[in-house]
Scaffold this motif. Structure first.
Motif, PDB file in Angstrom:
ATOM      1  N   ILE A   1       0.673  -1.128  -0.049  1.00  0.00           N
ATOM      2  CA  ILE A   1       0.086   0.031  -0.035  1.00  0.00           C
ATOM      3  C   ILE A   1       0.865   1.133   0.095  1.00  0.00           C
ATOM      4  N   ASN A   2       0.485   2.070  -0.813  1.00  0.00           N
ATOM      5  CA  ASN A   2       1.118   3.412  -0.753  1.00  0.00           C
ATOM      6  C   ASN A   2       1.171   4.279   0.738  1.00  0.00           C
ATOM      7  N   SER A   3       2.528   4.374   1.226  1.00  0.00           N
ATOM      8  CA  SER A   3       2.858   4.908   2.520  1.00  0.00           C
ATOM      9  C   SER A   3       1.932   6.238   2.588  1.00  0.00           C
ATOM     10  N   ASP A   4       1.865   6.821   1.590  1.00  0.00           N
ATOM     11  CA  ASP A   4       1.337   8.133   1.602  1.00  0.00           C
ATOM     12  C   ASP A   4      -0.288   8.116   2.282  1.00  0.00           C
ATOM     13  N   THR A   5      -0.839   7.081   1.869  1.00  0.00           N
ATOM     14  CA  THR A   5      -2.130   6.796   2.159  1.00  0.00           C
ATOM     15  C   THR A   5      -2.567   5.985   3.616  1.00  0.00           C
ATOM     16  N   GLU A   6      -1.494   5.681   4.309  1.00  0.00           N
ATOM     17  CA  GLU A   6      -1.851   4.958   5.458  1.00  0.00           C
ATOM     18  C   GLU A   6      -1.830   5.850   6.586  1.00  0.00           C
ATOM     19  N   TYR A   7      -2.857   5.820   7.259  1.00  0.00           N
ATOM     20  CA  TYR A   7      -2.989   6.740   8.236  1.00  0.00           C
ATOM     21  C   TYR A   7      -1.758   6.445   9.610  1.00  0.00           C
TER      22      TYR A   7
ATOM     23  N   ASN B   1      -7.108   3.512   5.721  1.00  0.00           N
ATOM     24  CA  ASN B   1      -6.315   4.172   4.797  1.00  0.00           C
ATOM     25  C   ASN B   1      -7.047   4.963   3.756  1.00  0.00           C
ATOM     26  N   GLY B   2      -6.445   6.146   3.451  1.00  0.00           N
ATOM     27  CA  GLY B   2      -6.846   6.936   2.273  1.00  0.00           C
ATOM     28  C   GLY B   2      -8.198   7.819   2.494  1.00  0.00           C
ATOM     29  N   ASP B   3      -8.425   7.634   3.775  1.00  0.00           N
ATOM     30  CA  ASP B   3      -9.715   8.291   4.115  1.00  0.00           C
ATOM     31  C   ASP B   3      -9.278   9.775   4.540  1.00  0.00           C
ATOM     32  N   THR B   4      -8.925  10.666   3.788  1.00  0.00           N
ATOM     33  CA  THR B   4      -8.414  12.173   4.024  1.00  0.00           C
ATOM     34  C   THR B   4      -9.396  13.033   4.588  1.00  0.00           C
ATOM     35  N   ARG B   5     -10.768  12.489   4.734  1.00  0.00           N
ATOM     36  CA  ARG B   5     -11.627  13.306   5.685  1.00  0.00           C
ATOM     37  C   ARG B   5     -11.109  13.551   6.989  1.00  0.00           C
ATOM     38  N   PHE B   6     -10.513  12.697   7.425  1.00  0.00           N
ATOM     39  CA  PHE B   6      -9.970  12.565   8.716  1.00  0.00           C
ATOM     40  C   PHE B   6      -8.724  13.436   9.291  1.00  0.00           C
ATOM     41  N   LYS B   7      -8.109  13.851   8.045  1.00  0.00           N
ATOM     42  CA  LYS B   7      -6.820  14.461   8.210  1.00  0.00           C
ATOM     43  C   LYS B   7      -7.293  15.940   9.158  1.00  0.00           C
TER      44      LYS B   7
ATOM     45  N   PRO C   1     -13.744  19.460  -1.488  1.00  0.00           N
ATOM     46  CA  PRO C   1     -13.334  18.055  -1.600  1.00  0.00           C
ATOM     47  C   PRO C   1     -12.283  17.793  -2.590  1.00  0.00           C
ATOM     48  N   LYS C   2     -12.008  18.534  -3.448  1.00  0.00           N
ATOM     49  CA  LYS C   2     -10.919  18.305  -4.410  1.00  0.00           C
ATOM     50  C   LYS C   2      -9.468  18.702  -3.787  1.00  0.00           C
ATOM     51  N   LEU C   3      -9.363  19.372  -2.399  1.00  0.00           N
ATOM     52  CA  LEU C   3      -8.125  19.665  -1.949  1.00  0.00           C
ATOM     53  C   LEU C   3      -8.089  18.618  -0.632  1.00  0.00           C
ATOM     54  N   LYS C   4      -9.257  17.700  -0.551  1.00  0.00           N
ATOM     55  CA  LYS C   4      -9.162  16.480   0.341  1.00  0.00           C
ATOM     56  C   LYS C   4      -8.473  15.390  -0.589  1.00  0.00           C
ATOM     57  N   PHE C   5      -8.391  15.462  -1.781  1.00  0.00           N
ATOM     58  CA  PHE C   5      -7.816  14.339  -2.385  1.00  0.00           C
ATOM     59  C   PHE C   5      -8.293  12.906  -2.274  1.00  0.00           C
ATOM     60  N   LEU C   6      -9.441  13.060  -2.233  1.00  0.00           N
ATOM     61  CA  LEU C   6     -10.434  11.515  -1.758  1.00  0.00           C
ATOM     62  C   LEU C   6     -10.262  10.337  -2.499  1.00  0.00           C
ATOM     63  N   GLU C   7      -9.749  10.839  -3.809  1.00  0.00           N
ATOM     64  CA  GLU C   7      -9.706   9.600  -4.878  1.00  0.00           C
ATOM     65  C   GLU C   7      -8.384   8.861  -4.577  1.00  0.00           C
ATOM     66  N   SER C   8      -7.349   9.874  -4.505  1.00  0.00           N
ATOM     67  CA  SER C   8      -5.921   9.355  -4.402  1.00  0.00           C
ATOM     68  C   SER C   8      -5.617   8.972  -2.866  1.00  0.00           C
ATOM     69  N   GLY C   9      -6.255   9.571  -1.923  1.00  0.00           N
ATOM     70  CA  GLY C   9      -6.178   9.249  -0.504  1.00  0.00           C
ATOM     71  C   GLY C   9      -4.768   9.606  -0.047  1.00  0.00           C
TER      72      GLY C   9
END
Length: 642
Positions: free
Chosen positions: A385-391, A463-469, A504-512
């Motif tokens: 898994i891409n480490s950038d998407t791991e919480y 993982n990848g749920d950037t809503r929580f960032k 939403p586009k600045l949350k990068f929900l698709e790429s996570g």
């Protein structure tokens, strides 16, 4: 607006530790009186006695004071959306930071009362902020975005300049190291375009893996001892909980806060000349308080390496796994000949070669060994898994020390100039405990935590749920439990939403991508229900749990009103604004698109929360009723607080 009254058996008053039976009399937006009634009295007789007040029967409903939320950032939404979401959750008054990223004139309808916060960035901007109509002032120790600057003046100077104004001051205490911050969030102060098109740094270094001692010095915004200076100064010192003195915790000192001494009492009449050994002071058995246990658990959590360990484990998982069964890979189901080749090429074990050049025939010993050889080892590299998407990687990259350093800096400055300061967005139990200990020294300091730190843990974030960032991030279950303990022990003064709805586009929900996403969470309108849901998890029924309804009112209404210097709000009592929440705390509500303005961004979407809000009144006017909204809000300023 004339006269109006509400009758309920469950009115939340701060003069009682549980809801009481009474009638609230309202005249011209103000609570005229609150009359307590005997439980044996019928509702019908009460309505007859107060008929001139146009009574409304709310016997089975609970009535709580309207919520005041003083930690909101308004950027990507207008007042119409913001105040609708607020009032649906029982919020009757909000204060928010002035918009920096999106500059547009907002004249939309208001569904709750609104005030503004002015940001202090420099000495020059201080006078402008003081002369403004803002309800409160705020400053950051670290820039939160590319358009907001951290406070550049000494904190002692700031406190001294404000000492004669009595204006509420909020400070965001996060104080990161610049190098660590870049590794954790490379686009922290970048524009929206750079976040979308910029290239991530080609590094897998985790900033939390570096000790503080090898980092650069913390920005000098006030007098503050760096970790190196503290080490040179000698052994650490902590404050005794009751004595108010400092004890040396060097290895040669006993590891206890204090030892109570009491004289050995004897009867002087029966024994006038008591032995000297009996008249000497002797140590009494050491008392171990709830605060001692709390300090111990907080220290253990502070020293825990759980987050960085999980991040390291995740990073090393890229190396793959060792598999002992060849049945996993079809090509290896037939035993390989690697063992034969190794043996045949060995001069010491192979049989004598034939003279005619025919293939070498293994000896009988080697043939027996071939049948006993183990299954071949196979290295399988699993899909990483891409480490950038791991919480877990994101959480480990933002250590608690950033928050702790900021709180220590502020406390150090307050010891020089003691001005009332409120700390926002505290997420670490260690930093809250520092505030609790500072209060024992009579330092004018209050603090708040946020609803998502008290409802979610790191295990809640996929993982990848950037809503929580968010900044600071949602932490571990241990920290979650410690925050609740500190809240119940009155170390935390209030709870806010820390709402900041991001495009939403600045949350990068698709790429996570957690490194690209803007920090900010959509939590407005769920604070009351979320906290009540957690409080009612224990199997305690009936009135035993209802004292928390009164404490919820203090955390969400009374204490924010006191901090903001709003004497006419925050409680249900005579002479105050009739800001009321009419709800049923034991009904359940599933958060859906029907009760969320932007469900795709809401952290509580699809959660089942305890408590259903039916009506909300602001200054005696109906503002919300069963998903119907009424624009009765208005802008409130320091010069015109009502």
């Amino acid at each position: 607006m004339g006269k109006l009254s509400f009758i309920s058996r469950h009115i939340v008053l701060f003069t009682n530790n549980r809801p009481v039976f009474g009638i609230i009399l309202i005249e011209d937006e103000i609570i005229f009186d609150v009359v307590l009634i005997e439980n044996s009295t019928s509702i019908l007789s009460v309505m007859e006695n107060y008929q001139e007040w146009n009574p409304i029967d709310l016997e089975d409903f609970y009535i709580s004071p309207g919520i005041i939320d003083c930690n909101i950032k308004k950027e990507f939404e207008d007042y119409d959306h913001l105040t609708r979401q607020a009032v649906s959750g029982g919020i009757t008054f909000i204060i928010h930071e002035k918009s920096k990223l999106s500059e547009f004139e907002d004249n939309s309808d208001l569904y709750c009362d609104v005030g503004e916060i002015s940001l202090i960035e420099s000495y020059e901007s201080l006078k402008e902020c003081v002369d403004s109509d803002s309800i409160a002032l705020k400053c950051y120790l670290n820039a939160p975005d590319n358009k907001t600057k951290p406070v550049s003046m000494q904190l002692e100077t700031l406190f001294q300049e404000l000492s004669e104004t009595n204006i509420p001051l909020i400070i965001d205490p996060i104080l990161p190291y610049s190098r660590q911050l870049f590794l954790a969030s490379p686009f922290h102060c970048s524009t929206a375009e750079d976040r979308i098109t910029g290239k991530l740094p080609d590094t897998k270094l985790n900033p939390a893996a570096f000790p503080d001692s090898v980092e650069e010095e913390i920005p000098k915004i006030s007098s503050f001892e760096s970790p190196k200076e503290r080490k040179k100064a000698g052994s650490p010192k902590i404050q005794s909980e009751k004595q108010g003195k400092y004890k040396d915790l060097s290895p040669t000192s006993p590891a206890i806060d204090h030892v109570s001494m009491t004289p050995f009492k004897i009867n002087s009449e029966e024994n006038e000349e008591a032995p000297a050994s009996l008249t000497k002071l002797r140590p009494r058995a050491m008392t171990y308080t709830i605060f001692d246990d709390l300090n111990k658990r907080i220290k253990e959590n502070e020293e825990s390496t759980e987050s960085i360990s999980l991040a390291e484990q995740s990073a090393y998982s890229e190396a793959g796994s060792t598999v002992f069964s060849p049945m996993i890979i079809p090509e290896l189901r037939k035993r390989s000949s690697s063992f034969d080749i190794m043996i045949l090429n060995s001069n010491s074990l192979s049989s004598t070669p034939t003279t005619d050049g025919s293939p070498v025939k293994p000896s009988a010993f080697l043939q027996r060994m071939q049948g006993r050889r183990p299954t071949p080892l196979v290295m399988i590299k699993e899909e990483k898994i891409n480490s950038d998407t791991e919480y877990v990687q994101h959480l480990a990259s933002i250590p608690d020390t950033w928050e702790i350093h900021g709180v220590e800096t502020i406390i150090s400055s307050l010891k020089q100039v003691n001005y009332p300061v409120h700390l926002a967005n505290l997420s670490s139990a260690s930093s809250v405990n520092l505030v609790r200990q500072a209060k024992l020294e009579k330092i004018s300091l209050t603090c708040e935590t946020c609803v998502h730190y008290l409802f979610f843990t790191k295990d809640s974030v996929k993982n990848g749920d950037t809503r929580f960032k968010d900044f600071p991030p949602i932490k571990s279950k241990t920290n979650f439990n410690l925050l609740w303990d500190l809240l119940k022990l009155k170390a935390i003064d209030m709870v806010s939403s820390h709402h900041f709805l991001v495009d939403p586009k600045l949350k990068f929900l698709e790429s996570g991508s957690f490194k690209r996403a803007v920090s900010g969470v959509s939590t407005l309108g769920y604070t009351l229900q979320a906290l009540w849901t957690i409080l009612t998890i224990p199997a305690t029924l009936g009135s035993e749990i209802e004292h928390y309804l009164c404490r919820l009112g203090k955390w969400l209404s009374l204490h924010p009103a006191r901090f903001l210097r709003l004497p006419n709000r925050g409680s249900i009592e005579k002479g105050k604004a009739a800001d009321l929440i009419i709800w049923k705390p034991y009904e359940r509500t599933q958060i859906s698109a029907a009760n969320s303005m932007r469900p795709e961004m809401c952290l509580f979407f699809d959660e089942i929360l305890k408590g259903k809000i039916y009506h909300v009144y602001i200054r005696g006017c109906l503002a919300y009723s069963n998903n119907q909204y009424y624009p009765v809000g208005k802008k409130i300023s320091r010069k015109c607080p009502y």
